[in-house]
Design a protein around this motif. Structure first.
Motif, PDB file in Angstrom:
ATOM      1  N   ARG A   1     -21.357 -33.200   1.717  1.00 13.80           N
ATOM      2  CA  ARG A   1     -21.182 -33.735   3.071  1.00 13.80           C
ATOM      3  C   ARG A   1     -22.476 -34.429   3.479  1.00 13.80           C
ATOM      4  NH1 ARG A   1     -20.216 -30.556   7.385  1.00 13.80           N
ATOM      5  NH2 ARG A   1     -18.636 -31.985   8.196  1.00 13.80           N
TER       6      ARG A   1
ATOM      7  N   TRP B   1     -19.882 -38.028   9.513  1.00 14.46           N
ATOM      8  CA  TRP B   1     -19.973 -37.345   8.233  1.00 14.46           C
ATOM      9  C   TRP B   1     -19.135 -38.082   7.196  1.00 14.46           C
ATOM     10  CZ3 TRP B   1     -23.082 -33.144   7.316  1.00 14.46           C
ATOM     11  CH2 TRP B   1     -23.612 -32.490   8.427  1.00 14.46           C
TER      12      TRP B   1
ATOM     13  N   GLU C   1     -17.622 -37.333   3.351  1.00 14.25           N
ATOM     14  CA  GLU C   1     -17.418 -36.270   2.368  1.00 14.25           C
ATOM     15  C   GLU C   1     -17.125 -36.859   0.997  1.00 14.25           C
ATOM     16  OE1 GLU C   1     -14.811 -33.156   3.471  1.00 14.25           O
ATOM     17  OE2 GLU C   1     -15.841 -32.745   5.365  1.00 14.25           O
TER      18      GLU C   1
ATOM     19  N   ARG D   1     -11.520 -30.724   0.083  1.00 13.30           N
ATOM     20  CA  ARG D   1     -11.827 -29.803   1.174  1.00 13.30           C
ATOM     21  C   ARG D   1     -11.201 -28.425   0.968  1.00 13.30           C
ATOM     22  NH1 ARG D   1     -13.148 -29.765   6.613  1.00 13.30           N
ATOM     23  NH2 ARG D   1     -13.612 -31.996   6.619  1.00 13.30           N
TER      24      ARG D   1
ATOM     25  N   GLU E   1     -24.942 -30.103   2.225  1.00 16.17           N
ATOM     26  CA  GLU E   1     -25.054 -31.037   3.351  1.00 16.17           C
ATOM     27  C   GLU E   1     -26.411 -31.718   3.282  1.00 16.17           C
ATOM     28  OE1 GLU E   1     -24.321 -29.111   7.053  1.00 16.17           O
ATOM     29  OE2 GLU E   1     -22.185 -28.767   6.628  1.00 16.17           O
TER      30      GLU E   1
END
Length: 370
Positions: free
Chosen positions: A160, A168, A170, A175, A184
Motif C-alpha cells: 500500500r 492510496w 494498492e 486484498r 505501507e
C-alpha cells in the motif's frame, strides 16, 4: 578497534546518529559507553562485524528468550512498558553478568540479519522493471545474502503506497488474501506506482553463509531480536512473512562462498525463465576484493547467461556506471545519509546496461521511483 575509548566513542555515535526513533537504544548505548565491561563485550565481536546493532540484538535476544527479566520491563517487544530510567543501568548490568557466556557466543559467531520485509515496497517495482527491460514474464529470483529469504515472497505481500495527494495505491497480493504481510510506504514520486505488468516469480532461491530456517523458533527469535524493540508493525510483518514463506515453494542454500554459488544456480535453471539476482543491503558487508569479484561475476554471467541484477544499496556501492540521480525532498525527520539507491543491470545488445530505478528508505518507509 580494541581500545576502550574507541569502543566507547563507537557506542555513543551509534546512539546519537542511528537510534533517534528508539529511546531505549539511545539510553543503552549511553550506559554501555560508560561501562568498561560493556565495551569489553563489544570487543568480542570480530573486527569485520563490529557493529553496535549486533550488541543490541544480542541483548534483545536474551530478553525475548526470557533470560533477562530485569531488562524485559523496558522492552515493548517483551510486553514491557517502562521507559528508560535510573533502574535501567542495574537491569543491564544484571543481564550482562548472568548471560555473559551466551552473549559472547552470539557476538563471536552471529551477524545482524534484519531481513526487512518492507524493502518489498522497492523490490516489487524493481522486479517489474527487470521484467520490462528483459522482455520476460517468468522470473527466477536469487536473493543473495538472503538471511531467512523472506523477500522471496515479495509478490505475495500486500503493498500500500500513500501518495502526495493523500490517496492510496494498492499493489501485490489481493486484498482478501488471508494472512498476507502488509507493507505501507510513502510514495514520493509524481507518477503513481507502476502497475502490475504480468510478471511472476516462477522460482525462488536464497543464498546465505548462514540461512535462517523460519520453522526453527530459536533462529526466528534471532530475526526478531534484530528489530527495534518498539516497532510492533515490523514484528507483525516479520511474523506474517515467515508464516507465508513456509507455504511457498522455495530453496535456501548455505554457501561459504555465495559469489561462487551464483553460477551453479544459473546452470540449474530450466529454459524459459529470466534469472534475476537481488542484493539489498548486502554489499555493505563485503570487503573491496569480494565486491569487485561479485561485480565481475555478475557481469560475466549477464553476458553469458542473461543474468539481470537488482541492487539496493548505498549509492557508492550500487551505481557502477552512472552518477546517482538527485534525491527527492524527504519527509520530515528522514536523513539522506542512509537513502538506498536501486539500480538494474542487464544484458543489452552485447553489453551490460545499467539504469537507476529509484530511491528508498533502507527499511522501505518511503519510495521515490524514477
Amino acid at each position: 578497534m580494541d581500545h576502550p575509548e574507541e569502543l566507547s566513542a563507537l557506542l555513543r555515535r551509534f546512539g546519537r546518529e542511528e537510534c533517534a526513533q528508539e529511546p531505549l537504544y539511545v539510553a543503552l548505548c549511553g550506559l554501555a559507553a560508560d561501562d568498561a565491561r560493556l565495551c569489553a563485550l563489544l570487543a568480542e565481536v570480530p573486527p569485520e562485524q563490529r557493529k553496535v546493532n549486533l550488541l543490541l540484538a544480542a541483548l534483545h535476544e536474551r530478553v525475548l528468550a526470557g533470560a533477562a527479566p530485569e531488562l524485559a520491563a523496558y522492552y515493548p517487544s517483551a510486553g514491557g512498558e517502562r521507559t528508560p530510567d535510573a533502574g535501567l543501568a542495574a537491569a543491564l548490568a544484571a543481564c550482562v553478568e548472568r548471560e555473559w557466556p551466551a552473549l559472547v557466543r552470539q557476538l563471536r559467531h552471529g551477524a545482524t540479519q534484519t531481513n526487512e520485509v518492507a524493502r518489498g515496497a522497492a523490490i516489487w517495482p524493481a522486479l517489474g522493471a527487470a521484467a520490462a527491460a528483459t522482455g520476460a514474464r517468468q522470473l527466477a529470483l536469487l536473493d543473495f545474502g538472503c538471511s531467512a529469504g523472506l523477500n522471496l515472497g515479495v509478490d505475495r505481500y500486500r503493498l500500500r503506497y500513500r501518495c502526495g495527494d493523500g490517496g492510496w495505491h494498492e499493489r501485490g497480493a489481493a486484498r482478501d488474501e488471508h494472512g498476507a504481510a502488509e507493507i505501507e510506504a510513502l510514495w514520493l514520486s509524481a507518477a503513481p506506482p507502476p502497475a502490475d505488468t504480468g510478471w511472476r516469480l516462477a522460482l525462488r532461491h536464497g543464498l546465505d553463509p548462514a540461512p535462517v530456517d523460519v520453522a526453527d523458533p530459536v533462529r526466528l527469535r534471532w530475526l526478531q531480536a534484530c528489530l527495534w524493540p518498539h516497532d510492533a508493525r515490523r514484528r507483525e510483518r516479520l511474523a506474517r512473512a515467515a508464516a507465508q514463506l513456509r507455504t511457498l515453494p522455495h530453496a535456501l542454500t548455505r554457501a561459504d562462498d555465495c559469489i561462487a554459488a551464483i553460477g551453479p544456480w544459473l546452470a540449474g535453471l530450466p529454459a524459459g525463465v529470466q534469472p534475476v539476482l537481488l542484493t539489498s543491503w548486502v554489499l555493505y558487508y563485503l570487503g573491496a576484493a569480494e565486491l569487485a569479484r561479485l561485480r565481475e561475476t555478475a557481469d560475466r554471467l549477464a553476458l553469458g547467461h542473461g543474468l539481470a541484477w537488482i541492487c539496493g544499496e548505498l549509492p557508492a556501492l550500487s551505481a557502477q556506471l552512472l552518477a546517482p540521480p538527485p534525491l527527492p525532498a524527504l519527509p520530515p525527520g528522514e536523513v539522506a545519509s542512509s537513502a538506498t539507491l536501486w539500480t538494474l543491470r542487464w544484458p543489452q545488445a552485447g553489453r551490460v546496461a545499467e539504469r537507476a530505478l529509484g530511491w528508498s528508505h533502507p527499511h522501505g518507509r518511503w519510495v521515490a521511483w524514477l
